[in-house]
Design an enzyme around this catalytic site. Sequence first.
Site, PDB file in Angstrom:
ATOM      1  N   GLU A 153      -4.419   8.031   7.264  1.00 41.27           N
ATOM      2  CA  GLU A 153      -5.403   7.045   6.697  1.00 41.27           C
ATOM      3  C   GLU A 153      -5.568   5.840   7.493  1.00 41.27           C
ATOM      4  O   GLU A 153      -6.508   5.360   7.729  1.00 41.27           O
ATOM      5  CB  GLU A 153      -4.662   6.441   5.406  1.00 41.27           C
ATOM      6  CG  GLU A 153      -5.743   5.652   4.577  1.00 41.27           C
ATOM      7  CD  GLU A 153      -5.048   5.024   3.151  1.00 41.27           C
ATOM      8  OE1 GLU A 153      -4.011   5.633   2.861  1.00 41.27           O
ATOM      9  OE2 GLU A 153      -5.891   4.847   2.401  1.00 41.27           O
ATOM     10  N   HIS A 165       0.977  -1.197   0.059  1.00 42.19           N
ATOM     11  CA  HIS A 165       0.044   0.071  -0.050  1.00 42.19           C
ATOM     12  C   HIS A 165       0.820   1.284  -0.008  1.00 42.19           C
ATOM     13  O   HIS A 165       0.656   2.383  -0.710  1.00 42.19           O
ATOM     14  CB  HIS A 165      -1.059  -0.207   1.038  1.00 42.19           C
ATOM     15  CG  HIS A 165      -1.764   1.254   1.390  1.00 42.19           C
ATOM     16  ND1 HIS A 165      -1.632   2.072   2.590  1.00 42.19           N
ATOM     17  CD2 HIS A 165      -2.815   1.648   1.053  1.00 42.19           C
ATOM     18  CE1 HIS A 165      -2.151   3.254   2.504  1.00 42.19           C
ATOM     19  NE2 HIS A 165      -3.462   2.887   1.291  1.00 42.19           N
ATOM     20  N   GLU A 215       2.156   1.775  -3.426  1.00 47.55           N
ATOM     21  CA  GLU A 215       1.063   2.241  -4.256  1.00 47.55           C
ATOM     22  C   GLU A 215       0.993   3.898  -4.103  1.00 47.55           C
ATOM     23  O   GLU A 215       0.752   4.568  -5.148  1.00 47.55           O
ATOM     24  CB  GLU A 215      -0.141   1.620  -4.139  1.00 47.55           C
ATOM     25  CG  GLU A 215      -1.473   2.257  -4.446  1.00 47.55           C
ATOM     26  CD  GLU A 215      -2.563   2.771  -3.576  1.00 47.55           C
ATOM     27  OE1 GLU A 215      -2.824   3.791  -3.418  1.00 47.55           O
ATOM     28  OE2 GLU A 215      -2.947   1.782  -2.834  1.00 47.55           O
ATOM     29  N   HIS A 216       1.266   4.262  -2.993  1.00 46.13           N
ATOM     30  CA  HIS A 216       0.989   5.699  -2.760  1.00 46.13           C
ATOM     31  C   HIS A 216       2.319   6.319  -3.146  1.00 46.13           C
ATOM     32  O   HIS A 216       1.976   7.716  -3.870  1.00 46.13           O
ATOM     33  CB  HIS A 216       1.131   6.036  -1.104  1.00 46.13           C
ATOM     34  CG  HIS A 216      -0.271   6.147  -0.537  1.00 46.13           C
ATOM     35  ND1 HIS A 216      -0.777   7.316   0.218  1.00 46.13           N
ATOM     36  CD2 HIS A 216      -1.224   5.068  -0.499  1.00 46.13           C
ATOM     37  CE1 HIS A 216      -2.155   7.031   0.714  1.00 46.13           C
ATOM     38  NE2 HIS A 216      -2.345   5.853   0.502  1.00 46.13           N
TER      39      HIS A 216
END
Lengths: 429, 426
Positions: free
Chosen positions: B142, B66, B69-70
Site C-alpha cells: 500500500e 493505520h 486499523e488493518h
Amino acid sequence: MADRVVETELTRGVRLTSVKAERFKTGCLSVTLLVPHTKKTASLNAVLPYVLRRGTARLTDMEALAAAMDDMYGARIEPAIRKKGEVSAVGFCADFPDGSFLPGRHDILSDVAYLTGELLLTPATRGGRLRGDFVASERQNLLDDIAAEINDKRSYAGLRLCENMFRGESYGVSKLGTAAGASAVTAQTLTAHYREVISTAPIEVFYCGAEEPERVAGVLREALAALPRTGSFTVPSTSVRTAFRGGEKIYRETVDVTQGRLIMGFRLQRTMEDPNYAAMAVMNALLGGSPTSRLFLNVRERLALCYYASSALDRHKGALFVSAGIDFDKFDEVHGEVLRELEAIAGAAFEPWELEAAKRAVVSSLLASLDDPMGLEELYLDRAILGYRSRPEELAAMCELVTAEDVAKIAADARLTHTYFLTAEGEEC
Amino acid sequence: MLKKREYARVGETAYTGSTESGLRLTVVPKPEFKRSMAFLAVNYGSVDRDFRLGGRLYSTPSGTAHFLEHRLFEVEGEDNALTTLSKRGADANAFTSADMTAYHFQCTDSFFENLELLLKFVSTPYFTAEGVERERTIIAQEIKMLEDDPEDVMYYALMRCLYERSPLRESAAGTVESIGDITAETLFDVHRAFYIPENMYLTVVGPQDPKRVLETAERLTDGAYRELPRREYGPAEGPLPAEVSASSQMDVGAPMFLAGAKGRAGLSGRESVKFELTATLALSSLLGSATPLYRELYDAGHINETFGYDLENAGGYSTLSFGGETQKPEYVCMRVLETAADLAARGIDPAFFARRKRTAWGSALRALGSFENMCCNIAAGGFSGYDYLDTVDVIDSVTEEDVRAFLAEYLTLDRCAISVVTPANK
C-alpha cells in the site's frame, strides 16, 4: 415503497427517465448524447462538452456561467465523458440542492434544466463556429489530460493493456482519444462534429429528485425545445468478438515506479452470445469484485502478495480485467495464482457460501444504488446502452437465481489474451 | 438516555446520547431509505504517535494507527470481520486519517447483527506475531502504491515544508522502514490507550430505531473506568514554514504544484468551524472557479480544471492549500498572493460575496446528502466539541471583514510554501 420511475420520449430520439424520490437533499439531472466511440471521433467527443461549458451566447464566459450557478445555490453542471463499450456517452451531469430547503426560491430544477439546455444548444460562437479561442484552450487541456494519463499508474496500466488487447477495435482507444487526434481538433472540425451529433445522436435524460415526473418532462421539453432532430436515433453498438485462438501476449513497460502494476485482460467469448448480466456480475464478485472474493482472500490475505488484487467487468465489451499492485519479482507467482483462481471457478470448485457472498455483494450494491441518485443515473444509462429492460430491483432479483453452473460457465469461457506489466528499469521478472 | 433535536434548516432530526461506558452516539433516522450506515470513530489518528499513560511515555512508529486499523478486523477463532460483514452483504471498510480512525459499514439487511459485530471487533484486540508479519507485507505494498502517487508525494512534501516537527509531516501509512518496527505489543499498547468508549463516537444514519442502537451499544461496550492518554505533540510550531519550497521528479504528464500555509493553531469547537468556513469563503472568493483570477489564469492556459483549494483541520493545526497542474507553478502562486493582497486591501464586491455564501450553503446541504460525510462530520464534531448539524448557521456569521482579514493574514509570501512535482527526464 419503491420510487415512481417514469420513462417518457420527450421528442424524437430523446428519452427521459424520471425517478421521483423525496428523500434526497440534492437533485440530479443528466443529459447524455450516445455517439459511436471511434479513434477518429474520440477526441472530438472528449473536448466537446468542455468547449460548450466555456460559455453560451448569453453567458459568454466562465465567470458569467459561474455567477449563474452561484445563484442556483452552487448547482454544478459539469461535462461528463464516459466510455461505455464502444459508445461515447457525452454530455452534462448536474446536481443541485433540492428546492424545498432553499430560502424563498423553489424552482431550481427549471433553472438548472434551462441552463443545461442553453449550454448544449446555444454555445458561444464567432462567425458561425464554436469560438476558436475556447477550442484552442480546451484542445490544450485535453492534450494535458492525455499526457496526465500516466499519473495514476494503475489506470495507466489498464489503458495500455486495452490499447494492445483491442488493437484494431475502437474499444482500444482511450475515452480521451489519442494525442494525434486531439491535436487535430479545430474550431471547424469540432463545429461540424457538434452539429452532427446534436441533431443525430440518441439522447438519454435522467432526473432523480422530488419533482413529479410529468412536471420534469414539461420543463425538459421546453429546455430542449430548440434541439434539432434528424435521423433514426439508434443507440450505437459495441462489436463483441466471441471466439479466440492463439496464446497470451505479455507486454512489459518500464517507467519510474516503486511498485509493479499487473493487469490481465480476458475475453468472455461465447458468454457474450446471449449475455446473462446477472451471472456475469456474480462471477466477477466471486473472482475479485468483493472482500470475500477469491483474489482478495487468497492473493491478498492468505499469500500477502499485494494490497489490491481485484477484477472488473466490462459488460458492454465482454471483457474481464484483473489487476494487482505487486513487487517486481512476484509477477509469475501472482499471474499463476490468478489463473488458478479462475480455473477453480470454472471447475465449480468453490463453496456454496462463496457463491452466496458474491450474490450478497452484487445484490446489496444494486439495492444501495437505489438510495444514491448518481449511482442510479449510471445504472439507467448502462441499461439504455445495453438495451435491457430490467430495473435495478429486477436485476437484483435475477442475481438471486444465479447458479454455480452459470458462474462456472462464464469463468470457463473467459480467455486470457493479453497481460501487461508496468515495471521499473533494471527489474527483471 | 437519548436527546432528540430537530434541525429545521437542513431538514434533519438527530438523537444523541451516550452509553454508561461513555461511548457517545448520534442516530439520524432516515425512515425513507433502505440503506443504513454505522460509523464507529476513534479519536486517534496518525499524528498521535507519542502519548503518556499511567506515568509512562509511549513513542510509536509512524504508521501505527493505520497498521492497527488493518489488523483489528482479525477475530480470534472466527472469520475476519470484513469477511463476515461482506458475507452478509454489508459494504464494510475503514480508514485512518491524521486525527481519526474509523470503521464503518453500509447495508440494506441484517443491520443490528452487523452493528454488534462492528462494536465487538473494534473493542476486542487480537494480534498474533504471524498476522502482524503478513500485514506488514500487505501495508508495504500500500505504501509503495502511494509512493507512486504524485498527489500524495506532493502533499506530504508540502507538509514537510510547512511543519518542522509535527507528525503531520508523515504519511498516515508510515514508511516501509517505520512499519518494520511495529509489533503485536505496539498494537496492544495503542489499542489499550485509545480504543476506550470515552474516546470513541458511534453514528448511525438510516431507517433504524435509535433506542435499539443505544441498547446494542450499551450491551457491547465495557464500562470499566480507564484513564485517557495524554497526547504529546511537542512544542507548538510558529506560523512560518520550516522550508519555503520542495520539488520532486516523477513520471507525470505535466508539472503540478500545491502551495499552502499554516492557518490558526489550537482551535476547537465552533471556533474551528468558523475558521474553516472563513477560510473556504476566502479561498473561493480569491481563486474559486467563479473568480476573475480563475478566469484570467484559465484563459491564459496557466491552469486547468485540476486547480482547486482545501482547508484541513488536524493534529492541532489548520492547513490551507491550493494548486493543480500548470507549466508555471511559481507564477500562478505569485498571482494568487498578489490578488489576495489586493482583495484584502480593496474589499470584496458585496453581490459577489453574497453569491459565495449562497454557494457555501448549497455545498453544506450537498454534504448532508452523503451518509459517510454526515457520519464522519458528526463524529469529528463530537471529538472537537461542536454539533455538526448545527453548523450551517455559522456560514451566516462569516463577514466580508473576516474574509479580508483572513486573506491579509494567511495568504502572504512569508507564510506560504510551495511543493512542485515535475516530469522526470526520460
